[in-house]
Design an enzyme around this catalytic site. Structure first.
Site, short mmCIF file in Angstrom:
data_model
loop_
_atom_site.label_atom_id
_atom_site.label_comp_id
_atom_site.label_asym_id
_atom_site.label_seq_id
_atom_site.Cartn_x
_atom_site.Cartn_y
_atom_site.Cartn_z
CG MET A 30 -17.36 -9.43 -7.49
SD MET A 30 -18.32 -9.08 -8.98
CE MET A 30 -18.28 -7.31 -9.00
N GLY A 31 -12.90 -9.19 -5.52
CA GLY A 31 -11.48 -8.88 -5.52
C GLY A 31 -11.20 -7.39 -5.65
CG HIS A 34 -11.66 -1.29 -1.53
ND1 HIS A 34 -12.57 -1.30 -0.49
CD2 HIS A 34 -12.39 -1.48 -2.66
CE1 HIS A 34 -13.79 -1.46 -0.98
NE2 HIS A 34 -13.71 -1.59 -2.29
CG HIS A 37 -13.14 -5.67 -0.44
ND1 HIS A 37 -12.50 -4.93 -1.40
CD2 HIS A 37 -14.31 -6.06 -0.99
CE1 HIS A 37 -13.23 -4.89 -2.49
NE2 HIS A 37 -14.35 -5.56 -2.27
CD GLN A 61 -22.20 -9.87 -9.30
OE1 GLN A 61 -22.09 -10.94 -8.72
NE2 GLN A 61 -22.13 -8.72 -8.66
N GLY A 149 -21.31 -5.62 2.77
CA GLY A 149 -21.32 -4.19 3.07
C GLY A 149 -22.69 -3.58 2.81
CE LYS A 151 -19.87 0.47 -2.71
NZ LYS A 151 -20.57 0.49 -4.01
CD GLN A 155 -24.22 -7.36 -3.33
OE1 GLN A 155 -24.05 -7.43 -4.54
NE2 GLN A 155 -23.22 -7.24 -2.48
CB VAL A 178 -15.59 1.23 4.74
CG1 VAL A 178 -14.24 1.83 5.10
CG2 VAL A 178 -15.94 0.10 5.70
O1 PAF Z 1 -20.67 -7.15 -3.78
C1 PAF Z 1 -19.96 -7.87 -4.53
O2 PAF Z 1 -18.75 -7.73 -4.62
C2 PAF Z 1 -20.63 -8.97 -5.35
O3 PAF Z 1 -21.89 -8.58 -5.76
C3 PAF Z 1 -20.69 -10.32 -4.62
C4 PAF Z 1 -21.54 -10.24 -3.37
C5 PAF Z 1 -19.29 -10.78 -4.26
C6 PAF Z 1 -21.30 -11.39 -5.52
O4 PAF Z 1 -20.57 -11.54 -6.70
#
Ligand code: PAF
Length: 289
Positions: A30-31, A34, A37, A61, A149, A151, A155, A178
């Protein structure tokens, strides 16, 4: 690095790579990129010749509108960081591309039992939105593998379940969390912490580690350990939503488990922190299994 915004260009780019036999990895994000990612990017690079990173703050979400509105959006800094790490394409679709018929008309993926506890209990609809957007991204990119990840342990479990149940031809790679030097799991939401809260925040992982040691015996009194740490964190200034043991597949723990995980979500001021700590169950003499 190519910056792609529309689905047709993304598909054409990926098809061009595939035609020359290159493996493709996707890192969905989701940008607000850091180091956490960027390690996912490194893991993706180890799996594939081409790495696509998607950046999409997915409205479906978020269970709270204010959380969606204030979620940090930093596309230019993200592009610089991803390009410096050797990413081949950054895909930044808008809502119209991901939900062409609007949020109400869309078809959704409804994950079942893995999604109804823990985060699912406290964030209604979260996993439905997450699973839907991840499935859409997998359909658009059609990568050989996708990296997530650990964390967000639940998910990852939900994504694996969706991929398995929908027979999607993609390998899901999970990467260890991380952490900052003091143990706090890296997260875009950490920037909501005040300096005092930031100093306190590593206690969450310390509690998970301690619980992991205490809960490693097959017959350990897990509910009492959960209650002890939840109370201690609340006393320290957190507002704990859950602090729970599960087995590695997120089923209720049993003495025969080889591996367990302890997972927690807690508010600290305006930041909702989540973290998890997987560990082996000690096999003492006379322990069954
Ligand atoms: O973990 C995330 O950043 C979000 O849940 C994902 C997997 C990009 C889905 O929007």
């Amino acid at each position: 690095m190519q910056r792609l915004v529309d689905a047709a260009t993304l598909r054409a780019t990926v098809q061009g790579w595939r035609a020359t036999g290159e493996r493709i990895a996707l890192v969905p994000t989701m940008g607000n990129i850091h180091e956490g990612h960027l390690r996912l990017v490194d893991a993706a690079r180890a799996q594939a010749a081409r790495v696509v990173v998607s950046i999409f703050v997915n409205p479906t979400q978020f269970d709270r509108p204010d959380d969606f509105e204030r979620y940090p959006r930093t596309p230019d800094a993200d592009a610089d960081a991803l390009s410096a790490r050797g990413v081949d394409a950054m895909f930044t679709p808008n809502v119209e591309i991901m939900y062409p018929h609007g949020l109400d008309m869309a078809a959704y993926i409804e994950p079942t039992h893995s999604a109804q506890q823990l985060e699912g209990e406290f964030r209604p609809g979260h996993f439905r939105g997450m699973a839907t957007v991840v499935t859409k991204l997998l359909n658009l990119v059609q990568p050989d593998c996708a990296v997530f990840g650990q964390k967000d342990y639940q998910q990852l479990a939900v994504v694996r379940a969706v991929v398995r149940e929908l027979l999607l031809p993609v390998q899901i790679v999970g990467l260890a969390t991380v952490r900052e030097a003091d143990g706090l799991a890296m997260s875009s939401r950490n920037q909501y912490l005040t300096p005092a809260e930031r100093a306190l925040a590593p206690r969450l992982y310390q509690a998970l580690q301690a619980a992991g040691q205490e809960g490693a015996a097959a017959e350990a009194p897990l509910p009492a350990i959960e209650a002890y740490h939840a109370r201690a964190l609340n006393d320290a200034g957190f507002r704990v939503e859950y602090f729970r043991f599960r087995n590695a597949q997120l089923a209720p723990p049993a003495p025969a488990d080889g591996r367990r995980v302890v997972l927690a979500a807690a508010w600290l001021g305006k930041a909702r922190l989540i973290d998890s700590h997987p560990f082996d169950v000690a096999r003492g003499q006379g322990t069954p299994g």
